[in-house]
Design a protein around this motif. Structure first.
Motif, PDB file in Angstrom:
ATOM      1  N   ARG A 164     -18.135  18.970  13.421  1.00 55.03           N
ATOM      2  CA  ARG A 164     -19.601  18.891  13.539  1.00 55.03           C
ATOM      3  C   ARG A 164     -20.107  19.693  14.730  1.00 55.03           C
ATOM      4  O   ARG A 164     -21.284  20.078  14.777  1.00 55.03           O
ATOM      5  CB  ARG A 164     -20.039  17.431  13.672  1.00 55.03           C
ATOM      6  N   SER A 206     -21.125  23.744  13.910  1.00 54.66           N
ATOM      7  CA  SER A 206     -22.112  23.886  12.842  1.00 54.66           C
ATOM      8  C   SER A 206     -23.369  24.551  13.396  1.00 54.66           C
ATOM      9  O   SER A 206     -23.651  24.496  14.612  1.00 54.66           O
ATOM     10  CB  SER A 206     -22.466  22.518  12.243  1.00 54.66           C
ATOM     11  N   ILE A 207     -24.134  25.162  12.498  1.00 57.60           N
ATOM     12  CA  ILE A 207     -25.394  25.807  12.895  1.00 57.60           C
ATOM     13  C   ILE A 207     -26.355  24.789  13.494  1.00 57.60           C
ATOM     14  O   ILE A 207     -27.052  25.058  14.487  1.00 57.60           O
ATOM     15  CB  ILE A 207     -26.035  26.494  11.672  1.00 57.60           C
ATOM     16  N   GLU A 208     -26.386  23.599  12.910  1.00 51.92           N
ATOM     17  CA  GLU A 208     -27.327  22.571  13.372  1.00 51.92           C
ATOM     18  C   GLU A 208     -27.034  22.184  14.819  1.00 51.92           C
ATOM     19  O   GLU A 208     -27.936  22.111  15.660  1.00 51.92           O
ATOM     20  CB  GLU A 208     -27.253  21.339  12.465  1.00 51.92           C
ATOM     21  N   PHE A 209     -25.756  21.897  15.118  1.00 46.57           N
ATOM     22  CA  PHE A 209     -25.402  21.495  16.475  1.00 46.57           C
ATOM     23  C   PHE A 209     -25.674  22.629  17.462  1.00 46.57           C
ATOM     24  O   PHE A 209     -26.202  22.400  18.553  1.00 46.57           O
ATOM     25  CB  PHE A 209     -23.924  21.095  16.539  1.00 46.57           C
ATOM     26  N   GLY A 256     -27.840  25.038  17.209  1.00 47.50           N
ATOM     27  CA  GLY A 256     -29.272  25.256  17.401  1.00 47.50           C
ATOM     28  C   GLY A 256     -29.898  24.243  18.349  1.00 47.50           C
ATOM     29  O   GLY A 256     -30.775  24.592  19.154  1.00 47.50           O
ATOM     30  N   THR A 257     -29.425  23.001  18.274  1.00 50.79           N
ATOM     31  CA  THR A 257     -30.006  21.948  19.130  1.00 50.79           C
ATOM     32  C   THR A 257     -29.424  21.944  20.540  1.00 50.79           C
ATOM     33  O   THR A 257     -30.037  21.401  21.452  1.00 50.79           O
ATOM     34  CB  THR A 257     -29.788  20.571  18.486  1.00 50.79           C
ATOM     35  N   HIS A 312     -30.987  30.033  10.140  1.00 51.26           N
ATOM     36  CA  HIS A 312     -30.914  28.683   9.588  1.00 51.26           C
ATOM     37  C   HIS A 312     -29.643  28.460   8.780  1.00 51.26           C
ATOM     38  O   HIS A 312     -29.292  27.321   8.490  1.00 51.26           O
ATOM     39  CB  HIS A 312     -32.136  28.412   8.703  1.00 51.26           C
ATOM     40  N   SER A 313     -28.946  29.522   8.395  1.00 51.91           N
ATOM     41  CA  SER A 313     -27.683  29.383   7.663  1.00 51.91           C
ATOM     42  C   SER A 313     -26.878  30.667   7.839  1.00 51.91           C
ATOM     43  O   SER A 313     -27.431  31.735   8.118  1.00 51.91           O
ATOM     44  CB  SER A 313     -27.922  29.135   6.167  1.00 51.91           C
TER      45      SER A 313
END
Length: 329
Positions: free
Chosen positions: A26, A29-32, A34-35, A190-191
């Motif tokens: 996790r 990942s792109i999400e982690f 980015g935040t 975003h991806s």
């Protein structure tokens, strides 16, 4: 499999298992990313050397163990260290990790695969020895091929580690630049699928195929120069010309003629070659006579009380010539 290999396999397996059991994927990942990119940037700026060292080692481990997340790590390199420094770190870390995976595959699996698919592997090794660098360069340039799979499969071959290293570093550089540059603009991503457009992938494919096309063009050009001194005839008088009337040449010419081909057989000395005139036929004729004389001298071993034979070596050699004459037609 030896104990050392089993130990290495266990260590690698534990590394992969820990990665997934602890849910470490996790963090890749792109999400982690980015935040967390702002806080990671502050930490990297506060202690640049430690950040580069940790990042480099982490990248090597991920690629060496063939773990998912190398693409996200590449984006992170661009976001944290910028285009030039990020590319430099990732280029060497990715190549080093890929080479470690390559060596692990060779150490653990090469002998087993060679024992099971020996002949097929020999043919693959021969092709890679000839054109392996060009093939590897093409595969490295095309992002559609999973890099971890390339590492593991080429580890089963006899490709030199040095060749694998420098071709990999050169071949992965364009893709690395694209991803690192995208990482510098992380807020817009975003991806991972949005990074490589179809046109860019197509450009990589053409760039990868170019060395093979250039090699083929060079071979064609060289052949043209060789044959340029002779004019190509409009028609041919013969389908086959056989040079040498030995056992192989005679059989080749005979079979071709039996198939209604127009054949010319060229022999500068004696038909039948070494086999008929100086090798197989005369030696076996001479050995036959010698064996008979040997058996006569040992007649008692065969239950015969007495047996004698008179011979002249000139007569024996005349028999040899008679055998040659009988076989010659």
């Amino acid at each position: 499999m030896t104990r050392n290999k089993i130990a290495v396999l266990i260590v690698l397996g534990l590394g992969v298992a820990i990665f997934f059991l602890l849910g470490l994927e996790r963090y890749l990942s792109i999400e982690f990313l980015g935040t967390s990119v702002q806080s990671l940037r502050r930490d990297a700026q506060a202690n640049a050397f430690a950040a580069m060292t940790i990042y480099f080692v982490l990248y090597v481990i991920v690629t060496a163990l063939s773990l998912p997340g190398a693409a996200v790590l590449t984006l992170a390199g661009g976001a944290l260290f910028g285009l030039m420094l990020g590319t430099l770190l990732i280029s060497f870390a990715s190549t080093l990790g890929a080479t470690l995976a390559f060596l692990a595959s060779r150490y653990l699996l090469r002998d087993w695969v060679a024992g099971r698919f020996g002949r097929r592997l020999e043919a693959i090794d021969a092709g890679l020895t000839r054109d392996g660098a060009a093939y590897l360069f093409m595969l490295r340039l095309v992002p559609a091929f999973p890099f971890f799979l390339i590492n593991l499969l080429l580890g089963l071959s006899r490709m030199r580690t040095r060749t694998f290293y420098w071709v990999s570093q050169l071949g992965m550089l364009p893709g690395t630049l694209v991803y690192v540059n995208a990482g510098t603009q992380l807020a817009r991503i975003h991806s991972l699928s949005g990074i490589l457009s179809p046109g860019l992938v197509g450009a990589f494919v053409l760039l990868g195929v170019f060395p093979l096309l250039a090699k083929k063009f060079s071979e064609t050009l060289s052949a043209g120069k060789i044959y340029a001194r002779w004019q190509k005839p409009r028609r041919f008088d013969r389908n086959l010309i056989v040079i040498g009337g030995g056992s192989a040449g005679l059989v080749t010419a005979y079979i071709a003629a039996a198939l209604r081909a127009k054949v010319t057989l060229v022999e500068k000395h004696a038909m039948g070659g070494d086999c008929l005139n100086t090798g197989c036929v005369p030696s076996k004729a001479l050995i036959r006579s010698a064996r008979l004389l040997s058996q006569i001298s040992r007649s008692r071993e065969f239950g015969i009380r007495s047996a004698q034979a008179e011979f002249d070596f000139a007569d024996v050699m005349q028999r040899v010539q008679d055998v040659i004459a009988a076989v010659a037609p």
